[in-house]
Design a protein around this motif. Structure first.
Motif, PDB file in Angstrom:
ATOM      1  N   ARG A 253     -35.706  -2.273 -24.797  1.00 42.41           N
ATOM      2  CA  ARG A 253     -35.813  -1.294 -25.981  1.00 42.41           C
ATOM      3  C   ARG A 253     -34.433   0.009 -26.305  1.00 42.41           C
ATOM      4  O   ARG A 253     -33.834  -0.058 -25.534  1.00 42.41           O
ATOM      5  N   TYR A 263     -36.181   6.614 -33.985  1.00 42.33           N
ATOM      6  CA  TYR A 263     -36.315   5.395 -34.317  1.00 42.33           C
ATOM      7  C   TYR A 263     -36.021   4.586 -32.627  1.00 42.33           C
ATOM      8  O   TYR A 263     -35.520   4.679 -32.313  1.00 42.33           O
ATOM      9  N   TRP A 265     -36.368   0.601 -30.983  1.00 42.04           N
ATOM     10  CA  TRP A 265     -36.849  -0.521 -31.584  1.00 42.04           C
ATOM     11  C   TRP A 265     -36.479  -1.915 -30.311  1.00 42.04           C
ATOM     12  O   TRP A 265     -36.019  -1.467 -29.888  1.00 42.04           O
ATOM     13  N   SER A 269     -39.631  -6.422 -33.296  1.00 40.06           N
ATOM     14  CA  SER A 269     -40.059  -6.389 -34.597  1.00 40.06           C
ATOM     15  C   SER A 269     -39.454  -5.029 -35.524  1.00 40.06           C
ATOM     16  O   SER A 269     -38.580  -4.684 -35.026  1.00 40.06           O
ATOM     17  N   THR A 270     -40.197  -4.546 -36.553  1.00 37.58           N
ATOM     18  CA  THR A 270     -39.801  -3.484 -36.977  1.00 37.58           C
ATOM     19  C   THR A 270     -40.111  -2.551 -36.232  1.00 37.58           C
ATOM     20  O   THR A 270     -40.663  -1.539 -35.480  1.00 37.58           O
ATOM     21  N   GLU A 272     -39.891   1.379 -34.838  1.00 38.31           N
ATOM     22  CA  GLU A 272     -40.947   2.753 -35.029  1.00 38.31           C
ATOM     23  C   GLU A 272     -40.445   4.057 -35.014  1.00 38.31           C
ATOM     24  O   GLU A 272     -39.808   4.538 -34.128  1.00 38.31           O
ATOM     25  N   PRO A 276     -43.797   9.942 -36.156  1.00 40.82           N
ATOM     26  CA  PRO A 276     -44.308   9.952 -37.460  1.00 40.82           C
ATOM     27  C   PRO A 276     -44.671  11.275 -38.716  1.00 40.82           C
ATOM     28  O   PRO A 276     -44.915  10.897 -39.432  1.00 40.82           O
TER      29      PRO A 276
END
Length: 534
Positions: A253, A263, A265, A269-270, A272, A276
Motif C-alpha cells: 500500500r 489517505y 491506498w 479499492s477506494t 481510506e 476519518p
C-alpha cells in the motif's frame, strides 16, 4: 449532592484511584500529544537528534540516501546528501566529502538503487549514475531517450521506471529488464490525464504494481512488462496534493496527503482516510510551498513533516482550530492545536499498527531510513531545513535512545487532554493527580495547566509546577531504614488551583508539559471536575 466527577487516564494497573472503573479517556483521546510516543499504555518522551559530522554547507539539506553494496563481504555503506550545489558522501565515522559539485540548487531529487548504482534525478540537473564505492563516483545516466530529464525514478521487477520530464510530463519510460541504461523508444506509456493538464509527479512501487500520483488523479499499473502491463485510472477523489508526501508502506500500500488529510491506498479499492473523524488539525498546514510538506516511513510510523501556519489567524489563512473551536459533543476536541508560531516545523506521526497519532518538533527537509544491513540498525537520518544560521546544512540521527535533546536544543513534552467535565454545564477543576517517571534530574519539574472557556493559548486559567526530582529521603535524613528514593520509580503528585473558577465545560482541558532534558514517562492522571450546582 452528586459526587464529584472524576476523569482519568492510565495504563492497565496504573490507575490512581481505588476501584476498577475504566478510564473515561483512552490513550488516543488526547487533543494534543507532542514529542511523546505511546508505549505499553504509557506516554514516553521520544529520543533526541544526534548530529552526524560537521555541517555540509550553509544551505538546506534536500536529499539523503543510504547506499549498500550488494557484496556482503565488502559490507560497504555510503551515506549521501545534497546540500546547496554539492553532493557529499560519508563512510563510517569519516567526514562529509564532496563528490559532485556545481549543481543547480533548490531541487528535491529522487533516487533508486539498482546493480550497485544509485540512479539520481530531479528534472533540473543532469541525471546521474552514482557508483556505490569508496569513494563514490558520479557519471551521466546513459541510455535515456534524447532530451529526457526525469523528475522521478523507481525500481520495480528488474526495471527502472522514470518520468516527469518537463517537456513530456505525462509519459513514463522503462528500461529493459536487467539493463538500466537501455530504453527503447517503444518502452513508454502516455499516462491518461483526462485532458486536464495534470501529470504524475511521483510514482512508488506498491506490492505487485506501481502507483502513479498526480494532483487530480492516480493510476495503478500491474504487470512486469509491455505484454502484461495493465493500468487502472482513479478519479480525483482523495488525490495527492503533495508529491513528497507519497510513501510506500512496505505491505503493498501507499500513504499520501490530500486536501482532507492523509489517505492509504492499495491500488485496487477506494482509498481510506487515516483520520476519518477529523481529529487532527490538517488545516494548520501551510500550503504556500508544496515541497515543504513531505513524508517518510520510519518503521511502523508514517512521518508527515510540514510547516505550521501557527497561531496567526486571518480570514484567508484560518486554521482548522479557528473554524471548529466549539466542538463539545465528544470526549475529545475534533482537532488538535499546535500552539506554534508561524512556520514552525512539525510532523505528524501515524503508527500503522496501533493507528494512533502524535506530533513532534521536526525542523527537517528530507530523510532516509536505514536498512537492517551491514551493521545498520534502521535509524532515521534527517537533513536540516535551515538554510542559514547555526544549524544550516546539518544531518542528524533522529529519535535516538538515551538522548533527550535535539542536538543541544531542549524540546517540551506536551500532553493535553480532550474536553473534560459536563458538556452542558459550567465546570471547574478541583485538583489534578498525576503519575509519571523521570530519571537523572533532581530538579525536574512538570507544569500542570488548566484551560477553560475556549482558551487554548497563554496564559491558562491556572497552573501549578510539580517537582519530579527524588533525591531526598522521606521524612528526614537518609539512613539505612529511610533510604533515598530511586529516581526512576513512579512519582505521584497533586496539583491544585488556588482559586478555581467555573467555566464552560466543553472547553475545559488540562495540559501536562515536561521541559527537562532527561527521560520522561507519563503513566496516568486523575482530575476532579465539579460542575456548577454539584
Amino acid at each position: 449532592m452528586p459526587p464529584i466527577r472524576i476523569e482519568n487516564f492510565g495504563r492497565p494497573g496504573a490507575l490512581l484511584r481505588s476501584g476498577s472503573r475504566a478510564p473515561l479517556l483512552d490513550i488516543d483521546q488526547f487533543s494534543e500529544l507532542r514529542n511523546v510516543w505511546q508505549r505499553h499504555g504509557a506516554l514516553v518522551k521520544r529520543g533526541g537528534a544526534v548530529i552526524q559530522g560537521a555541517s555540509l554547507a550553509t544551505a538546506t539539506v534536500r536529499w539523503l540516501a543510504h547506499a549498500y553494496n550488494a557484496d556482503t563481504s565488502a559490507a560497504l555503506v555510503v551515506r549521501m546528501a545534497l546540500c546547496g550545489t554539492v553532493l557529499r558522501y560519508k563512510i563510517t565515522s569519516g567526514s562529509w566529502t564532496d563528490f559532485a559539485t556545481g549543481l543547480t540548487a533548490g531541487t528535491y531529487p529522487i533516487s533508486a538503487t539498482y546493480k550497485d548504482q544509485v540512479w539520481w534525478c530531479d528534472g533540473t540537473n543532469t541525471p546521474l549514475k552514482i557508483s556505490i564505492a569508496n569513494p563514490p563516483v558520479d557519471s551521466s545516466w546513459g541510455g535515456l531517450p534524447s532530451g529526457i530529464n526525469p523528475q522521478w525514478v523507481l525500481l520495480f521487477k528488474n526495471r527502472l521506471y522514470y518520468g516527469g520530464d518537463k517537456s513530456t510530463p505525462t509519459i513514463m519510460y522503462m528500461s529493459n529488464p536487467g539493463l538500466p541504461e537501455t530504453t527503447t523508444t517503444t518502452d513508454s506509456y502516455q499516462i491518461p490525464d483526462d485532458q486536464r493538464g495534470f501529470y504524475p509527479r511521483i510514482a512508488v512501487a506498491m506490492g505487485e504494481g506501481v502507483g502513479l500520483f498526480a494532483q487530480d488523479y492516480k493510476v495503478y499499473m500491474t504487470g512486469t512488462g509491455p505484454l502484461s502491463h495493465r493500468m487502472y485510472h482513479f478519479e480525483k477523489a482523495a488525490a495527492a496534493i503533495y508529491w513528497r508526501s507519497v510513501v510506500a508502506t512496505g505491505d503493498g500500500r501507499a500513504i499520501y496527503m490530500t486536501e482532507n488529510g492523509p489517505y492509504i491506498w492499495d491500488g485496487h479499492s477506494t482509498a481510506e482516510p487515516l483520520d476519518p473523524n477529523g481529529e487532527q488539525n490538517w488545516g494548520d498546514i501551510d500550503f504556500t510551498t508544496n515541497e515543504d510538506t513531505w513524508a517518510i516511513r520510519y518503521g511502523d510510523y508514517y512521518i508527515l513533516a510540514y510547516k505550521s501556519k501557527g497561531d496567526v489567524t486571518t480570514a484567508a489563512t484560518g486554521t482548522a482550530f479557528s473554524r471548529f473551536s466549539s466542538v463539545y459533543a465528544a470526549a475529545t476536541r475534533a482537532i488538535k492545536v499546535t500552539g506554534a508560531d508561524s512556520n514552525t516545523a512539525r510532523c505528524f506521526a501515524y503508527n500503522m499498527i496501533t493507528k494512533q497519532w502524535s506530533q513532534h518538533d521536526f525542523p527537517y527537509a528530507c530523510g532516509a531510513w536505514e536498512e537492517a544491513l551491514h551493521g545498520d540498525t534502521q535509524d532515521l537520518w534527517v537533513g536540516s531545513a535551515t538554510g542559514s544560521g547555526a544549524r544550516a546544512g546539518e544531518v542528524y540521527k533522529w529519535d535516538q535512545a538515551g538522548t533527550w535533546r535535539d542536538d543541544s536544543v531542549d524540546y517540551d513534552c506536551v500532553i493535553k487532554t480532550g474536553a473534560l467535565g459536563d458538556s452542558f454545564l459550567k465546570n471547574r477543576i478541583e485538583r489534578v493527580k498525576v503519575k509519571c517517571r523521570v530519571s537523572g534530574l533532581a530538579d525536574a519539574k512538570m507544569r500542570v495547566a488548566v484551560y477553560q472557556d475556549g482558551k487554548v493559548h497563554e496564559p491558562p486559567v491556572w497552573e501549578d509546577s510539580v517537582g519530579l526530582g527524588r533525591t531526598d529521603a522521606q521524612g528526614g535524613p537518609a539512613t539505612k531504614y529511610n533510604p533515598v528514593q530511586h529516581r526512576e520509580g513512579p512519582i505521584v503528585k497533586i496539583a491544585k488551583p488556588k482559586n478555581p473558577v467555573y467555566e464552560a465545560g466543553f472547553e475545559t482541558q488540562i495540559e501536562f508539559r515536561y521541559s527537562g532534558n532527561d527521560s520522561f514517562e507519563f503513566d496516568g492522571y486523575e482530575a476532579e471536575v465539579k460542575a456548577a450546582g454539584e
